[in-house]
Scaffold this active site. Structure first.
Site, mmCIF file in Angstrom:
data_model
loop_
_atom_site.group_PDB
_atom_site.id
_atom_site.type_symbol
_atom_site.label_atom_id
_atom_site.label_comp_id
_atom_site.label_asym_id
_atom_site.label_seq_id
_atom_site.Cartn_x
_atom_site.Cartn_y
_atom_site.Cartn_z
ATOM 1 N N GLY A 1 -2.512 -1.942 -7.472
ATOM 2 C CA GLY A 1 -1.491 -2.694 -7.418
ATOM 3 C C GLY A 1 -1.523 -3.948 -8.509
ATOM 4 N N HIS B 1 0.939 -1.058 -0.184
ATOM 5 C CA HIS B 1 -0.036 0.044 -0.033
ATOM 6 C C HIS B 1 0.735 1.198 0.248
ATOM 7 C CE1 HIS B 1 -2.925 -2.978 2.090
ATOM 8 N NE2 HIS B 1 -3.524 -2.463 1.441
ATOM 9 N N ARG C 1 -3.965 -10.129 4.337
ATOM 10 C CA ARG C 1 -4.268 -11.251 4.669
ATOM 11 C C ARG C 1 -3.228 -12.211 5.297
ATOM 12 N NH1 ARG C 1 -8.334 -11.096 0.312
ATOM 13 N NH2 ARG C 1 -10.406 -11.062 1.421
ATOM 14 N N LYS D 1 -0.420 -6.716 -7.968
ATOM 15 C CA LYS D 1 -0.794 -7.968 -6.940
ATOM 16 C C LYS D 1 -1.976 -8.283 -7.161
ATOM 17 C CE LYS D 1 -1.312 -10.524 -3.348
ATOM 18 N NZ LYS D 1 -2.352 -10.148 -2.628
#
Ligand code: AMP
Length: 282
Positions: free
Chosen positions: A143, A33, A183, A145
């Site tokens: 992102g 982030h 997570r 990701k």
């Protein structure tokens, strides 16, 4: 740093803010982030970070209630990293009673995460469009990701003529190779390096492809073998796809993408990586 909970107050704060960069997050901030915030900081006059755990992108049996939250820590990190405005609305502010209009992502959302998390991308697309409408940023940071999400957001912005530029940001990883994720907090510290097995498998395929192996089924078999060596890892999917359409590719072209998801110690983890065909003398 301003902290704003109401849409009307955000709109007021946005007035005269110059070039605005938006970083949408669900909080429990990590270096992934923060890398988005830094990218926004370097290109915008005003950085807005949204902090909202969006209930509509979680399935009924998923972890919405348990999703890790630590607002005081998030606010400290946001302040230190240069956020100007944090938008942290309540669920009712974003979804008032009677809310009933949805953004449906198309083909890009059908497989992979879309297949394993029905309704997920409808919730994502809807909340992203709302955040873009509320904040009206010039730039919005996402992102790699969440590679499928990134492509869906880009397509939505193009298809719906939303006046914002989507800026993709590279995946930030732990030293073990494990992609940072909120997570990961569910994983015991000493289990995290083992959870990097999915990325190690992707690296194995990258290495083979860079030495000229273009047989996709062989690359997938190799990756599955690597993951199979870790008993705690349970693959949901592991695929080599066209990097734009996300359709499975049979033959390696110039560049493809590997997408994967697995359960590990009961935690659901996703990852992805580019796959480039090369020759030994590369
Ligand atoms: P989230 O809070 O998980 O919804 O993520 C907010 C944004 O941060 C999304 O655009 C994610 O793709 C991005 N993000 C999450 N983890 C990482 C990471 N390890 N590296 C880069 N970006 C990330």
């Amino acid at each position: 740093m301003k902290i704003v909970e109401r849409i009307a107050d955000l709109r007021a704060a946005r007035q005269g803010a110059g070039k605005v960069g938006l970083v949408p997050t669900m909080g429990f901030l990590h270096d992934g982030h923060l890398s988005l915030i830094r990218a926004a900081r370097s290109a915008s006059e005003t950085v807005v970070m949204s902090l909202f755990v969006n209930p509509t992108q979680f399935g009924p049996s998923e972890d919405f209630e348990a999703y890790p939250r630590d607002t005081p820590r998030d606010l400290d990190l946001a302040r230190e990293t240069g956020v100007d405005i944090v938008f942290m609305p309540s669920t009712g502010e974003v979804y008032p009673p009677g809310f009933d209009t949805w953004v449906e992502a198309g083909k890009l959302a059908e497989r992979w995460e879309g297949e394993h998390r029905p309704g997920h991308f409808r919730g994502v697309a809807t909340v992203v469009v709302k955040l873009l409408q509320i904040v009206q940023p010039d730039l919005a940071y996402f992102g790699e990701k969440d590679y499928q999400q990134l492509l869906i957001v880009k397509k939505m912005v193009a298809d719906l003529n939303l006046p914002v530029e989507i800026i993709p940001c590279p995946i930030v990883r732990e030293a073990s190779g494990l992609a940072l994720s909120s997570r990961n907090a569910y994983l015991a510290d000493d289990r995290r390096p083992r959870a990097a097995v999915l990325y190690r498998a992707m690296q194995r395929a990258q290495k083979l492809a860079s030495s000229g192996v273009d047989d996709v089924s062989l690359l997938i078999a190799e990756m599955k073998m690597v993951v199979g060596q870790e008993p705690a890892a349970h693959l949901e999917y592991l695929a080599v796809v066209d990097r734009d359409s996300l359709q499975p590719t049979g033959q390696l072209g110039v560049e493809a993408r590997i997408l994967g998801a697995m359960g590990f110690d009961g935690v659901r983890l996703i990852d992805n990586a580019p796959l480039r065909l090369g020759t030994d003398d590369d």
